[in-house]
Design an enzyme around this catalytic site. Structure first.
Site, PDB file in Angstrom:
ATOM      1  N   GLY A   1      33.638  88.248  62.473  1.00 37.91           N
ATOM      2  CA  GLY A   1      33.153  89.394  63.227  1.00 37.91           C
ATOM      3  C   GLY A   1      33.389  90.653  62.422  1.00 37.91           C
ATOM      4  O   GLY A   1      34.270  90.694  61.559  1.00 37.91           O
TER       5      GLY A   1
ATOM      6  N   HIS B   1      37.743  97.107  68.638  1.00 40.38           N
ATOM      7  CA  HIS B   1      37.518  98.000  67.489  1.00 40.38           C
ATOM      8  C   HIS B   1      36.725  99.244  67.906  1.00 40.38           C
ATOM      9  O   HIS B   1      36.933 100.328  67.371  1.00 40.38           O
ATOM     10  CB  HIS B   1      36.728  97.278  66.391  1.00 40.38           C
ATOM     11  CG  HIS B   1      37.574  96.470  65.457  1.00 40.38           C
ATOM     12  ND1 HIS B   1      38.551  97.020  64.664  1.00 40.38           N
ATOM     13  CD2 HIS B   1      37.565  95.139  65.162  1.00 40.38           C
ATOM     14  CE1 HIS B   1      39.116  96.058  63.933  1.00 40.38           C
ATOM     15  NE2 HIS B   1      38.542  94.912  64.224  1.00 40.38           N
TER      16      HIS B   1
ATOM     17  N   GLN C   1      34.774  99.445  61.024  1.00 38.12           N
ATOM     18  CA  GLN C   1      35.353  98.788  59.854  1.00 38.12           C
ATOM     19  C   GLN C   1      34.571  99.066  58.571  1.00 38.12           C
ATOM     20  O   GLN C   1      35.051  98.783  57.473  1.00 38.12           O
ATOM     21  CB  GLN C   1      35.423  97.268  60.077  1.00 38.12           C
ATOM     22  CG  GLN C   1      36.366  96.892  61.201  1.00 38.12           C
ATOM     23  CD  GLN C   1      36.455  95.388  61.352  1.00 38.12           C
ATOM     24  OE1 GLN C   1      35.651  94.773  62.035  1.00 38.12           O
ATOM     25  NE2 GLN C   1      37.430  94.776  60.690  1.00 38.12           N
TER      26      GLN C   1
ATOM     27  N   HIS D   1      38.065  90.916  70.546  1.00 42.75           N
ATOM     28  CA  HIS D   1      38.637  91.514  69.330  1.00 42.75           C
ATOM     29  C   HIS D   1      37.693  92.591  68.766  1.00 42.75           C
ATOM     30  O   HIS D   1      38.132  93.706  68.456  1.00 42.75           O
ATOM     31  CB  HIS D   1      38.887  90.412  68.296  1.00 42.75           C
ATOM     32  CG  HIS D   1      39.385  90.900  66.975  1.00 42.75           C
ATOM     33  ND1 HIS D   1      40.620  90.581  66.468  1.00 42.75           N
ATOM     34  CD2 HIS D   1      38.808  91.696  66.033  1.00 42.75           C
ATOM     35  CE1 HIS D   1      40.786  91.165  65.291  1.00 42.75           C
ATOM     36  NE2 HIS D   1      39.688  91.846  64.998  1.00 42.75           N
ATOM     37  N   GLU D   2      36.421  92.267  68.661  1.00 38.27           N
ATOM     38  CA  GLU D   2      35.463  93.224  68.074  1.00 38.27           C
ATOM     39  C   GLU D   2      35.249  94.423  69.001  1.00 38.27           C
ATOM     40  O   GLU D   2      35.137  95.557  68.547  1.00 38.27           O
ATOM     41  CB  GLU D   2      34.124  92.539  67.774  1.00 38.27           C
ATOM     42  CG  GLU D   2      34.201  91.412  66.755  1.00 38.27           C
ATOM     43  CD  GLU D   2      34.939  91.787  65.478  1.00 38.27           C
ATOM     44  OE1 GLU D   2      34.844  92.953  65.038  1.00 38.27           O
ATOM     45  OE2 GLU D   2      35.627  90.917  64.920  1.00 38.27           O
TER      46      GLU D   2
ATOM     47  N   CYS E   1      41.987  89.926  60.914  1.00 31.76           N
ATOM     48  CA  CYS E   1      41.028  91.023  60.924  1.00 31.76           C
ATOM     49  C   CYS E   1      40.760  91.461  59.481  1.00 31.76           C
ATOM     50  O   CYS E   1      41.706  91.591  58.703  1.00 31.76           O
ATOM     51  CB  CYS E   1      41.613  92.185  61.729  1.00 31.76           C
ATOM     52  SG  CYS E   1      40.526  93.604  61.847  1.00 31.76           S
ATOM     53  N   LEU E   2      39.504  91.682  59.151  1.00 39.70           N
ATOM     54  CA  LEU E   2      39.170  92.100  57.781  1.00 39.70           C
ATOM     55  C   LEU E   2      39.822  93.439  57.436  1.00 39.70           C
ATOM     56  O   LEU E   2      40.056  93.726  56.269  1.00 39.70           O
ATOM     57  CB  LEU E   2      37.652  92.197  57.602  1.00 39.70           C
ATOM     58  CG  LEU E   2      36.887  90.866  57.671  1.00 39.70           C
ATOM     59  CD1 LEU E   2      35.394  91.116  57.589  1.00 39.70           C
ATOM     60  CD2 LEU E   2      37.336  89.913  56.564  1.00 39.70           C
TER      61      LEU E   2
HETATM   62 NI    NI Z   1      38.993  93.035  63.378  1.00 43.31          NI
END
Ligand code: NI
Length: 200
Positions: free
Chosen positions: A57, A158, A62, A154-155, A112-113
């Site tokens: 995701g 963000h 991000q 999760h997304e 998470c990236l």
């Molecule tokens: Ni993330």
């Protein structure tokens, strides 16, 4: 006489990922309009970035954009056999709104990236209902459970400036504090390009 036309090839670009410590990750993102400039390209670039950095995701903050859009692609997840629905879980959520969360809370290891190499257990409700627009601006209302709900939660966080490390138990948070600090200084080993705060 025939119409002349241009064939424009849009090439998706991999974008650098903004990591822990960047203020854009802490902002509440804004909704976008249908005529948001370059939206198709942005969506392509977000998919490209997510896949190339091996994420499931990616939310717009991000890649440094404080707008309400995220993409998911769970087709390459390892534990896919347990949840066959994950194979087709590849989509874009524009202006999403989680309208309900319910079901027993369960723990799942998240990463998470924007927080490379850190994975921690996070407890969340099992079910979500979400309203959003797809890439063709069709309004959708859907319900998810299991890992798909988890990815959405999760997304979605963000877009509201929340990161999964905000939700882990305080002892674990203490234990990873120095690693979080290192990430915010760019001292992290990952194989995609990142952007971290520059100290003046
Ligand atoms: Ni993330």
């Amino acid at each position: 006489m025939y119409d002349s036309y241009q064939c424009i090839m849009i090439e998706a670009k991999m974008l650098p990922v903004f990591v822990y410590g960047m203020s854009v990750l802490r902002k509440v993102s804004l909704e976008i309009d249908k005529d948001y400039e370059g939206l198709d390209q942005l969506i392509d670039d977000m998919y490209e970035t997510m896949v190339a950095s091996d994420g499931v995701g990616l939310a717009a903050p991000q890649i440094g954009k404080s707008i309400r859009i995220f993409v998911v692609d769970a087709s390459r997840m390892e534990d896919i056999d347990d949840e066959p629905d994950l194979k087709d879980f590849k989509k874009v959520f524009i202006n999403p709104q989680i309208t309900d969360e319910w079901g027993e809370k369960w723990s799942f290891t998240e990463g998470c990236l924007s927080i490379p190499n850190i994975r921690e257990d996070v407890s969340r409700h099992s079910n979500v209902r979400i309203e959003y627009y797809d890439e063709h601006w069709n309004f959708r209302e859907e319900e998810y459970d299991g890992v798909r709900a988890r990815i959405i939660q999760h997304e979605y966080d963000h877009l509201n400036g929340r990161l999964f490390v905000d939700l882990i138990n305080p002892l674990r948070k203490k234990l990873i504090a120095s690693r979080l600090k290192a990430i915010s200084k760019g001292n992290v080993d990952c194989d995609y390009k990142i952007i971290y705060p520059v100290k003046k």
